[in-house]
Design an enzyme around this catalytic site. Structure first.
Site, PDB file in Angstrom:
ATOM      1  CG  ASP A 181      -9.616  -0.070   4.800  1.00  7.39           C
ATOM      2  OD1 ASP A 181      -9.402  -0.280   3.590  1.00  7.39           O
ATOM      3  OD2 ASP A 181      -8.899  -0.515   5.713  1.00  7.39           O
ATOM      4  CD  GLN A 199      -3.332  -4.331   6.584  1.00 10.56           C
ATOM      5  OE1 GLN A 199      -3.213  -3.392   5.810  1.00 10.56           O
ATOM      6  NE2 GLN A 199      -3.985  -5.432   6.259  1.00 10.56           N
ATOM      7  CE  LYS A 203      -3.814  -2.406   2.144  1.00  7.58           C
ATOM      8  NZ  LYS A 203      -4.483  -2.877   3.365  1.00  7.58           N
TER       9      LYS A 203
END
Ligand code: NDP
Length: 297
Positions: free
Chosen positions: A117, A94, A50
């Site tokens: 997200d 994460q 990422k």
């Protein structure tokens, strides 16, 4: 019939190129903060990827690495600080987090405007209400891949197997947003094979290697395989493993019109959609016009 292989890598590369073009047109460089707690090897690989791709499209990234034993309150404090930082446009925590930390409490500390997200309650609420907002990345990638084969999904029968918060449930809502007729199947669904055979578009997000067989698929269907399962691969040598999806790929290729491979299908789309979300988040929060390359999608 031999199915077309849907090239997730190529489609993700196009999305990243569009995001890179958009970044060039913005008044300032958007910044993504990536928070990693602990040293889970898979999470480390995802985070590295990422961060690399963030830089490749011209955005700034800030990496926050915390030890596995970090207290929940300390992580929440970190997320709250990033939420309050005007220089940060997107925050990605994460997952999964270490077991002693509540994901829900951490996500509650995340500014919904920076929720790249699409996992906060605010983002989920906007999705249910059909309001503009940041959509979860993997399900958004599934819709883009399906539309690469069938641009107009109105009236299509979509069956999603799996109802997780991360993938299945938002995928069902995103396909509904496209005016598809959606069935959300799960472990209690009766006669799953027959349910799947009704699908014009079959999305498998189960986490069970090759569970979906060829005779579950309607001839000519589009199959989107979200599953990532590591299984033994004795043909490659003793102790070797390989990745397979939730769909028996060769069998699916013999019946379907188009199938996503694993790897190289849904996986690359997830990060591409994350980068796109970060640009959109920056525009929404800073009052910038969304560049045309992104506005369409
Ligand atoms: P979860 O384990 O959270 O959810 C699995 C879902 O599958 C549940 O809703 C469960 O039903 C359902 N299920 C389990 N067994 C069956 C069965 N026998 N028949 C029908 N339904 C069943 O997984 P995730 O949604 O997080 O992930 C799914 C897969 O996608 C995994 O392989 C994961 O690795 C992969 N993944 C891939 C990503 C990517 O970028 N490509 C990103 C995220 C995930 P119930 O609710 O009834 O228990």
């Amino acid at each position: 019939m031999t199915a077309r292989i849907i090239d997730g890598k190529a489609i993700a590369a196009r999305l990243r190129a569009e995001a890179a073009e958009a970044v060039k047109l913005l008044p300032a460089q958007p910044a993504l903060a990536v928070v990693l707690v602990g040293d889970d090897p898979a999470s480390q690989v995802y985070v590295a990827s990422k961060i690399k791709q963030t830089a490749e499209i011209g955005m700034r990234s800030v990496e926050v690495r915390l030890p596995a034993q970090t207290a929940e309150d300390d992580l929440i404090q970190n997320v709250a600080e990033l939420s309050a930082d005007p220089e940060i446009d997107g925050i990605l925590v994460q997952l999964p987090l270490p077991k002693h930390i509540s994901e829900a409490r951490v996500l509650a500390a995340l500014d919904p405007l920076k929720d790249v997200d699409g996992l906060t309650e605010a983002s989920a609420g906007k999705l249910v209400l059909g309001k503009p907002g940041l959509r979860p990345c993997t399900p958004a990638g599934c819709v883009i891949l399906a539309k690469s084969e069938r641009p107009d999904l109105a009236g299509a029968n979509v069956v999603v197997i799996g109802r997780s918060i991360l993938v299945g449930k938002p995928a069902a809502l995103l396909f509904l947003e496209q005016n598809a007729t959606v069935t959300l199947a799960h472990s209690r669904t009766r006669d799953l094979r027959m349910v799947c055979r009704g699908a014009d578009i079959l999305v498998a997000a189960v986490g069970r290697p090759e569970m979906v067989r060829g005779d579950w698929i309607r001839p000519g269907a589009i199959v989107i395989d979200v599953g990532i399962n590591r299984v033994p691969a004795p043909e490659k040598g003793p102790g070797k493993t390989k990745l397979v999806g939730d769909v028996a790929f060769e069998e699916a290729c013999a019946v379907a019109a188009a199938v996503t491979p694993v790897p190289g299908g849904v996986g690359p789309m997830t990060i591409a959609c994350l980068l796109r979300n970060c640009v959109l988040a920056a525009c929404a929060r800073r009052g910038w016009t969304v560049p045309e390359t992104l506005a369409a999608g």
